[in-house]
Design a protein around this motif. Structure first.
Motif, PDB file in Angstrom:
ATOM      1  N   UNK A  37      44.950   2.432  15.896  1.00 29.48           N
ATOM      2  CA  UNK A  37      45.642   2.865  17.119  1.00 29.48           C
ATOM      3  C   UNK A  37      46.031   4.346  17.032  1.00 29.48           C
ATOM      4  N   UNK A  38      46.197   4.838  15.815  1.00 27.39           N
ATOM      5  CA  UNK A  38      46.520   6.256  15.614  1.00 27.39           C
ATOM      6  C   UNK A  38      45.483   7.194  16.225  1.00 27.39           C
ATOM      7  N   UNK A  39      44.232   6.754  16.289  1.00 28.38           N
ATOM      8  CA  UNK A  39      43.192   7.626  16.862  1.00 28.38           C
ATOM      9  C   UNK A  39      43.445   7.877  18.345  1.00 28.38           C
ATOM     10  N   UNK A  40      44.041   6.902  19.007  1.00 28.87           N
ATOM     11  CA  UNK A  40      44.376   7.093  20.425  1.00 28.87           C
ATOM     12  C   UNK A  40      45.590   8.014  20.567  1.00 28.87           C
ATOM     13  N   UNK A  41      46.560   7.827  19.679  1.00 21.53           N
ATOM     14  CA  UNK A  41      47.783   8.627  19.751  1.00 21.53           C
ATOM     15  C   UNK A  41      47.459  10.115  19.629  1.00 21.53           C
TER      16      UNK A  41
ATOM     17  N   UNK B   1      44.804  -1.599  35.762  1.00 22.58           N
ATOM     18  CA  UNK B   1      43.449  -1.112  36.006  1.00 22.58           C
ATOM     19  C   UNK B   1      42.832  -0.760  34.648  1.00 22.58           C
ATOM     20  N   UNK B   2      41.542  -1.083  34.479  1.00 19.52           N
ATOM     21  CA  UNK B   2      40.888  -0.922  33.178  1.00 19.52           C
ATOM     22  C   UNK B   2      39.767   0.094  33.298  1.00 19.52           C
ATOM     23  N   UNK B   3      39.891   1.207  32.587  1.00 18.38           N
ATOM     24  CA  UNK B   3      38.864   2.245  32.676  1.00 18.38           C
ATOM     25  C   UNK B   3      37.533   1.833  32.045  1.00 18.38           C
ATOM     26  N   UNK B   4      36.513   2.617  32.278  1.00 17.28           N
ATOM     27  CA  UNK B   4      35.250   2.570  31.544  1.00 17.28           C
ATOM     28  C   UNK B   4      35.534   2.572  30.050  1.00 17.28           C
ATOM     29  N   UNK B   5      34.815   1.762  29.305  1.00 17.90           N
ATOM     30  CA  UNK B   5      34.840   1.797  27.834  1.00 17.90           C
ATOM     31  C   UNK B   5      36.263   1.987  27.303  1.00 17.90           C
ATOM     32  N   UNK B   6      37.111   1.012  27.671  1.00 20.16           N
ATOM     33  CA  UNK B   6      38.547   1.125  27.445  1.00 20.16           C
ATOM     34  C   UNK B   6      38.998   0.373  26.202  1.00 20.16           C
ATOM     35  N   UNK B   7      38.231   0.506  25.128  1.00 23.54           N
ATOM     36  CA  UNK B   7      38.574  -0.233  23.922  1.00 23.54           C
ATOM     37  C   UNK B   7      37.921   0.424  22.715  1.00 23.54           C
ATOM     38  N   UNK B   8      38.517   0.166  21.563  1.00 22.69           N
ATOM     39  CA  UNK B   8      37.795   0.406  20.322  1.00 22.69           C
ATOM     40  C   UNK B   8      38.080  -0.768  19.408  1.00 22.69           C
ATOM     41  N   UNK B   9      37.220  -0.929  18.419  1.00 24.88           N
ATOM     42  CA  UNK B   9      37.455  -2.011  17.454  1.00 24.88           C
ATOM     43  C   UNK B   9      36.811  -1.668  16.129  1.00 24.88           C
ATOM     44  N   UNK B  10      37.258  -2.359  15.119  1.00 32.26           N
ATOM     45  CA  UNK B  10      36.642  -2.256  13.804  1.00 32.26           C
ATOM     46  C   UNK B  10      36.606  -3.654  13.210  1.00 32.26           C
ATOM     47  N   UNK B  11      35.447  -4.019  12.692  1.00 37.10           N
ATOM     48  CA  UNK B  11      35.329  -5.254  11.919  1.00 37.10           C
ATOM     49  C   UNK B  11      34.417  -4.969  10.735  1.00 37.10           C
ATOM     50  N   UNK B  12      34.210  -5.975   9.900  1.00 31.99           N
ATOM     51  CA  UNK B  12      33.523  -5.655   8.645  1.00 31.99           C
ATOM     52  C   UNK B  12      32.219  -6.405   8.468  1.00 31.99           C
ATOM     53  N   UNK B  13      31.863  -7.208   9.457  1.00 29.12           N
ATOM     54  CA  UNK B  13      30.657  -8.002   9.282  1.00 29.12           C
ATOM     55  C   UNK B  13      30.969  -9.316   8.606  1.00 29.12           C
ATOM     56  N   UNK B  14      29.922 -10.102   8.335  1.00 26.60           N
ATOM     57  CA  UNK B  14      30.100 -11.510   7.959  1.00 26.60           C
ATOM     58  C   UNK B  14      30.788 -11.695   6.609  1.00 26.60           C
TER      59      UNK B  14
ATOM     60  N   UNK C 185      35.400   6.246  19.220  1.00 22.29           N
ATOM     61  CA  UNK C 185      35.521   5.361  20.378  1.00 22.29           C
ATOM     62  C   UNK C 185      36.985   5.228  20.793  1.00 22.29           C
ATOM     63  N   UNK C 186      37.888   5.274  19.830  1.00 23.89           N
ATOM     64  CA  UNK C 186      39.325   5.266  20.127  1.00 23.89           C
ATOM     65  C   UNK C 186      39.735   6.504  20.914  1.00 23.89           C
ATOM     66  N   UNK C 187      39.188   7.636  20.521  1.00 23.30           N
ATOM     67  CA  UNK C 187      39.493   8.880  21.254  1.00 23.30           C
ATOM     68  C   UNK C 187      38.964   8.804  22.679  1.00 23.30           C
ATOM     69  N   UNK C 188      37.754   8.274  22.817  1.00 27.91           N
ATOM     70  CA  UNK C 188      37.150   8.122  24.140  1.00 27.91           C
ATOM     71  C   UNK C 188      38.020   7.196  25.008  1.00 27.91           C
TER      72      UNK C 188
ATOM     73  N   UNK D  13      41.246   6.715  24.763  1.00 28.00           N
ATOM     74  CA  UNK D  13      42.459   7.455  25.157  1.00 28.00           C
ATOM     75  C   UNK D  13      42.140   8.433  26.288  1.00 28.00           C
ATOM     76  N   UNK D  14      40.988   9.094  26.174  1.00 25.06           N
ATOM     77  CA  UNK D  14      40.586  10.062  27.200  1.00 25.06           C
ATOM     78  C   UNK D  14      40.359   9.350  28.543  1.00 25.06           C
ATOM     79  N   UNK D  15      39.640   8.227  28.493  1.00 27.36           N
ATOM     80  CA  UNK D  15      39.357   7.479  29.725  1.00 27.36           C
ATOM     81  C   UNK D  15      40.634   6.927  30.351  1.00 27.36           C
ATOM     82  N   UNK D  16      41.582   6.492  29.510  1.00 25.84           N
ATOM     83  CA  UNK D  16      42.867   6.004  30.021  1.00 25.84           C
ATOM     84  C   UNK D  16      43.619   7.141  30.714  1.00 25.84           C
ATOM     85  N   UNK D  17      43.660   8.298  30.069  1.00 25.61           N
ATOM     86  CA  UNK D  17      44.385   9.442  30.614  1.00 25.61           C
ATOM     87  C   UNK D  17      43.806   9.881  31.964  1.00 25.61           C
ATOM     88  N   UNK D  18      42.484  10.023  32.029  1.00 30.78           N
ATOM     89  CA  UNK D  18      41.866  10.490  33.271  1.00 30.78           C
ATOM     90  C   UNK D  18      42.065   9.494  34.411  1.00 30.78           C
ATOM     91  N   UNK D  19      41.962   8.217  34.103  1.00 31.35           N
ATOM     92  CA  UNK D  19      42.128   7.226  35.162  1.00 31.35           C
ATOM     93  C   UNK D  19      43.589   7.152  35.619  1.00 31.35           C
TER      94      UNK D  19
END
Lengths: 197, 197, 197, 197
Positions: free
Chosen positions: A23-27, A144-157, A176-179, A181-187
């Motif tokens: 979440x820090x990447x968005x902050x 309201x939910x912007x374009x590409x309004x999420x980021x995630x991390x997982x590790x595989x199986x 993707x986290x930065x994107x 945040x940017x999409x949230x801000x613009x919307x």
């Protein structure tokens, strides 16, 4: 502009949170755009089960509810457990259910003209389902939910390292986290100029 | 302004569609706002499996793809089968997967600044999951999702009547469909004034 | 004992299938227990949309339907697209919907006393949701689902290699695939001894 | 034979529970087969967040955990909130996560040879997704899931009556609940005769 970021980790703030780290990447991105960030570790608060804004004695949800009302942006962060969002993320959604019938001065639900996004971490799989389910709930509540309004991390199986124990995949997750945040801000800004009434 | 409405019923256009009937509530509202509606019955087209915009000989997806690019609004309508969206709705999402890497002149994915919503009918249950899953896919592809951007109709537990055989619950489903159309229109206009770049 | 394994890849049998490769781990284990394996590449067959066992002219689903009826074990393999099971996997579920009302000689649905499991591959995330959704459909149709009746492989966040392009995580995915086959075999045998009627 | 039935309503036992009412249809059927039923209202217990069997001071989950270990059958009952299972149902799944690595004397996870089913109530929609998600979690933990191992009740689109306020759809929901109990009982007995090891 203000953003509330709810970290729904099962752990309290004394303990390290993988979800909080991502979440820090968005902050950092919000800060660049002068968006004031209010970070809330949900496990630190006493939030009893229920679907009202105030469940009575000792309930600390009203404090968080007020912060959400004062902000233009909401970010929900959740770990995945058994491929699903945490019980604390679900608790937050249940408590926000009451917001569907709370109206703003112009008569629309209070979440209208607010935007929201999702951040998920986990060591296997489940992020996309968690994002989908939280998106649905947010839309029902009125966000309201912007374009590409999420980021995630997982590790595989299989069992494996958590986000903070690994370096793999961080670049994509952070960019993707930065994107997000940017999409949230613009919307949020677009809705300030042309609010739904 | 233009809206593309994709009816992903398993049945071709000669046959009655419950999903199409409920999608009509959005069309009437769009018309009031002078939004031109392009209604597409997906089952009428030859759309082979794949994740490219053009899968070669006989592929009719490019015709639909072009209509989506020319429009500001997309509505996906799906029945529920076993609580899930139809194989034709999933086919449409798979084919739209390619749009993630197709960029507009300003360098963002082509779906940016387009808005999308979902309509679901079924005789038991599953609408909210279908909406959630399609919302996720739409956001990954780049669409923006307004407040309360869906309507649905189901019949409750057990085998029973379909939408067009019953009158129960129509009022809510139709009113919510109109609200969806209104929210889509207002957000599309807000994004025209303040596009994400 | 017989097992039908349906590979719901979007690609036909001339092309390499990641899902098919991982399904191989189950086949090897089934062979050890003398379970005869019928491998079916769903994309090779003409299976029109619908919810009946026979949709008329040219429909090749009845061939697959017959193989399922003759077997004790069913395995559904699917890639993930936008975090969801493939349109061909959904097509298969829709066509199996008719089996809910097809009864065996003892009057129970034909899928009773048959067991089923799921195999998923994808390069990001979505496996657990795909497994969950297919489990639900299988249970509604009448199949019994053993302990830990699935395996999956994904690659973690962002674009990346597919199963056959990577070696990471194979050990867990293959071991878990063998366990799935073992659990399917033992449960099928338990139901042969003590069938539900 | 013993069955544990966990009612994950957000309300404590002084208050009426729709989910509990529908769970009663399983209890009556279990009683006919001399299955001892242990009914637990999860909201009455102090169950802190976490993924261990014992989270320390005051944690009451170990009492429930012990009852699950002593039983052959588990039923999870949940309301739907925003189309999802309750935060208390998710809390239960998170706490059961630890059971994946707890082994029985024969070396398999403790949930092997136990069977499980799901009961859902809600006033709109979401039951099938809730069942799907809980099925996945139960299978990962090691439970076996019978044919048609669920019942649910919902009310169709829009705000409306709850299970106990309505009579519609009760017949199907109760009959399906009885079938679930019967299928659970027969499969538990089949596994007693032919346990997976």
């Amino acid at each position: 502009m203000k953003a509330v970021l709810l970290n729904c980790s099962l752990k309290k703030s004394g303990e390290e949170s993988n979800t909080g780290a991502l979440m820090g990447s968005l902050v950092r991105e919000f800060n660049k755009n002068n968006v004031e960030c209010i970070l809330i570790r949900v496990a630190d608060f006493f939030i009893p089960p229920g679907v009202k804004t105030d469940m009575g004695e000792g309930d600390e949800w009203p404090l968080i509810h007020e912060k959400i009302l004062e902000s233009e942006i909401l970010v929900i962060g959740s770990p995945t457990w058994l491929g699903l969002h945490s019980s604390l993320a679900q608790r937050v959604l249940e408590r926000m259910d009451a917001m569907i019938s709370e109206k703003s001065k112009s008569g629309v639900p209070v979440a209208y003209n607010k935007v929201a996004g999702v951040v998920v971490t986990g060591n296997q799989d489940g992020a996309k389902q968690v994002i989908a389910n939280i998106f649905y709930a947010l839309s029902e509540i009125g966000f309201t939910i912007p374009s590409q309004a999420y980021t995630f991390w997982n590790k595989g199986p299989g069992p494996g390292e958590s986000y903070l124990q690994s370096e793999e995949g961080h670049k994509w997750a952070i960019e993707t986290g930065k994107l997000t945040a940017k999409n949230l801000f613009f919307l949020a800004r677009a809705l300030q100029k042309s609010p739904l009434k």
